[in-house]
Design a protein around this motif. Structure first.
Motif, mmCIF file in Angstrom:
data_model
loop_
_atom_site.group_PDB
_atom_site.id
_atom_site.type_symbol
_atom_site.label_atom_id
_atom_site.label_comp_id
_atom_site.label_asym_id
_atom_site.label_seq_id
_atom_site.Cartn_x
_atom_site.Cartn_y
_atom_site.Cartn_z
ATOM 1 N N ILE A 164 -8.526 18.109 2.985
ATOM 2 C CA ILE A 164 -9.832 18.515 2.494
ATOM 3 C C ILE A 164 -9.726 18.666 0.976
ATOM 4 N N TYR A 165 -10.872 18.718 0.326
ATOM 5 C CA TYR A 165 -10.902 18.830 -1.126
ATOM 6 C C TYR A 165 -11.574 20.146 -1.491
ATOM 7 N N VAL A 166 -10.786 21.040 -2.066
ATOM 8 C CA VAL A 166 -11.261 22.367 -2.419
ATOM 9 C C VAL A 166 -11.823 22.329 -3.833
ATOM 10 N N VAL A 167 -13.005 22.881 -4.023
ATOM 11 C CA VAL A 167 -13.668 22.843 -5.314
ATOM 12 C C VAL A 167 -13.919 24.245 -5.848
ATOM 13 N N ILE A 168 -13.746 24.409 -7.151
ATOM 14 C CA ILE A 168 -14.181 25.622 -7.817
ATOM 15 C C ILE A 168 -15.211 25.220 -8.866
ATOM 16 N N GLY A 169 -16.165 26.099 -9.099
ATOM 17 C CA GLY A 169 -17.213 25.837 -10.076
ATOM 18 C C GLY A 169 -17.037 26.718 -11.300
ATOM 19 N N LEU A 170 -16.957 26.088 -12.465
ATOM 20 C CA LEU A 170 -16.744 26.820 -13.710
ATOM 21 C C LEU A 170 -17.924 26.616 -14.658
ATOM 22 N N ILE A 171 -18.139 27.596 -15.506
ATOM 23 C CA ILE A 171 -19.169 27.479 -16.533
ATOM 24 C C ILE A 171 -18.671 28.178 -17.786
ATOM 25 N N LEU A 172 -19.026 27.627 -18.947
ATOM 26 C CA LEU A 172 -18.582 28.159 -20.230
ATOM 27 C C LEU A 172 -19.793 28.623 -21.033
ATOM 28 N N LYS A 173 -19.786 29.921 -21.404
ATOM 29 C CA LYS A 173 -20.880 30.485 -22.178
ATOM 30 C C LYS A 173 -20.310 31.266 -23.351
ATOM 31 N N ASN A 174 -20.687 30.865 -24.586
ATOM 32 C CA ASN A 174 -20.232 31.585 -25.783
ATOM 33 C C ASN A 174 -18.716 31.749 -25.796
ATOM 34 N N ASN A 175 -18.033 30.679 -25.401
ATOM 35 C CA ASN A 175 -16.566 30.633 -25.412
ATOM 36 C C ASN A 175 -15.925 31.502 -24.325
ATOM 37 N N ILE A 176 -16.718 32.020 -23.399
ATOM 38 C CA ILE A 176 -16.213 32.789 -22.264
ATOM 39 C C ILE A 176 -16.296 31.919 -21.012
ATOM 40 N N LEU A 177 -15.177 31.835 -20.274
ATOM 41 C CA LEU A 177 -15.135 31.029 -19.058
ATOM 42 C C LEU A 177 -15.444 31.896 -17.843
ATOM 43 N N TYR A 178 -16.313 31.373 -16.966
ATOM 44 C CA TYR A 178 -16.708 32.067 -15.736
ATOM 45 C C TYR A 178 -16.468 31.144 -14.539
ATOM 46 N N VAL A 179 -16.284 31.743 -13.360
ATOM 47 C CA VAL A 179 -16.172 30.986 -12.115
ATOM 48 C C VAL A 179 -17.189 31.537 -11.122
ATOM 49 N N ALA A 180 -17.867 30.633 -10.416
ATOM 50 C CA ALA A 180 -18.783 31.049 -9.352
ATOM 51 C C ALA A 180 -17.936 31.586 -8.198
ATOM 52 N N LYS A 181 -18.136 32.852 -7.855
ATOM 53 C CA LYS A 181 -17.174 33.500 -6.954
ATOM 54 C C LYS A 181 -17.708 33.802 -5.567
ATOM 55 N N ASP A 182 -18.905 33.374 -5.256
ATOM 56 C CA ASP A 182 -19.460 33.773 -3.970
ATOM 57 C C ASP A 182 -20.158 32.594 -3.301
ATOM 58 N N TYR A 183 -20.480 32.777 -2.005
ATOM 59 C CA TYR A 183 -21.152 31.769 -1.201
ATOM 60 C C TYR A 183 -22.649 32.067 -1.115
ATOM 61 N N SER A 184 -23.412 31.054 -0.799
ATOM 62 C CA SER A 184 -24.840 31.233 -0.554
ATOM 63 C C SER A 184 -25.044 32.001 0.749
ATOM 64 N N GLU A 185 -26.217 32.606 0.910
ATOM 65 C CA GLU A 185 -26.519 33.338 2.142
ATOM 66 C C GLU A 185 -26.531 32.400 3.346
ATOM 67 N N ASP A 186 -27.017 31.168 3.162
ATOM 68 C CA ASP A 186 -27.035 30.201 4.267
ATOM 69 C C ASP A 186 -25.627 29.923 4.766
ATOM 70 N N TYR A 187 -24.687 29.778 3.831
ATOM 71 C CA TYR A 187 -23.318 29.512 4.256
ATOM 72 C C TYR A 187 -22.707 30.739 4.925
ATOM 73 N N LYS A 188 -22.977 31.931 4.391
ATOM 74 C CA LYS A 188 -22.449 33.145 5.004
ATOM 75 C C LYS A 188 -22.939 33.287 6.441
ATOM 76 N N ASN A 189 -24.198 32.946 6.689
ATOM 77 C CA ASN A 189 -24.739 33.011 8.043
ATOM 78 C C ASN A 189 -24.039 32.024 8.963
ATOM 79 N N LYS A 190 -23.792 30.823 8.452
ATOM 80 C CA LYS A 190 -23.105 29.801 9.244
ATOM 81 C C LYS A 190 -21.674 30.231 9.569
ATOM 82 N N LEU A 191 -20.999 30.811 8.574
ATOM 83 C CA LEU A 191 -19.620 31.252 8.761
ATOM 84 C C LEU A 191 -19.543 32.402 9.756
ATOM 85 N N ASN A 192 -20.434 33.374 9.629
ATOM 86 C CA ASN A 192 -20.413 34.504 10.546
ATOM 87 C C ASN A 192 -20.749 34.084 11.970
ATOM 88 N N SER A 193 -21.614 33.092 12.125
ATOM 89 C CA SER A 193 -21.901 32.569 13.458
ATOM 90 C C SER A 193 -20.652 31.953 14.073
#
Length: 203
Positions: free
Chosen positions: A130-159
């Protein structure tokens, strides 16, 4: 009952089964590469994020600096960069579900060691890349990572959890017939960009 997993920063993993397509021809990609290449940033946990000359990423986890987790830049959309790492389904499940007791803490070596993870998988389990992806964004020279799942995915996972295991309070244990092959794998579209984690200032 809903299950919310506490995932370390090094495992902010999202994944897909098919090989992602590299597309770095747009202006967003060129800007991202120019701004991030050959830069380094460390987070509050002393993990190091090091970008190469082509903006590919090596993550060095604190205490394991000789073993980098390698991510390749595949695309940039609206200033959001998506990096992929190739792994296996079983490895992904083991690393993202620490509450399954797949690991035990060895105080003498201060390491996590695998303890018979195969016991949780049936013989019909089909391990696959499988191919694991991380999402990054750069703002004012500060690096951030998207750290959470959407509610739709959380519902699917909990099911899936409810259909393939049993809860005891906040603990979840798989049943012997758990269908690991149907474990829901999130994609880049499941990233929650409203909840981003600050990695740090790039240098």
């Amino acid at each position: 009952m809903r299950l919310f997993l506490l995932i370390p920063i090094s495992f902010f993993f999202f994944s897909c089964l098919t090989t992602p397509k590299i597309d770095l021809k747009n202006s967003d990609s060129k800007i991202w590469i120019e701004n991030i290449k050959n830069k380094t940033v460390a987070d509050d946990y002393e993990n190091i994020y090091r970008f190469g000359g082509k903006a590919d990423l090596n993550i060095f986890i604190y205490g394991y600096y000789s073993m980098a987790i390698k991510y390749k830049l595949f695309e940039v959309e609206n200033e959001r960069a998506f990096y992929y790492n190739k792994t296996t389904l079983k490895s992904y499940i083991i690393k993202t579900l620490p509450n399954l007791n797949f690991y035990e803490f060895d105080l003498s070596k201060k390491l996590y060691n695998p303890t018979k993870p195969a016991a949780y998988f049936e013989n019909n389990f089909k391990n696959k890349n499988i191919y694991v992806v991380i999402g990054l964004i750069l703002k004012n020279n500060i690096l951030y990572v998207a750290k959470d799942y959407s509610e739709d995915y959380k519902n699917k996972l909990n099911s899936w959890f409810e259909n393939n295991g049993n809860f005891n309070g906040n603990e979840w244990t798989p049943i012997s017939s758990a269908d690991w092959n149907s474990y829901p794998l999130p994609t880049k579209d499941d990233l929650d960009w409203n909840n981003i984690y600050t990695i740090g200032e790039i240098i």
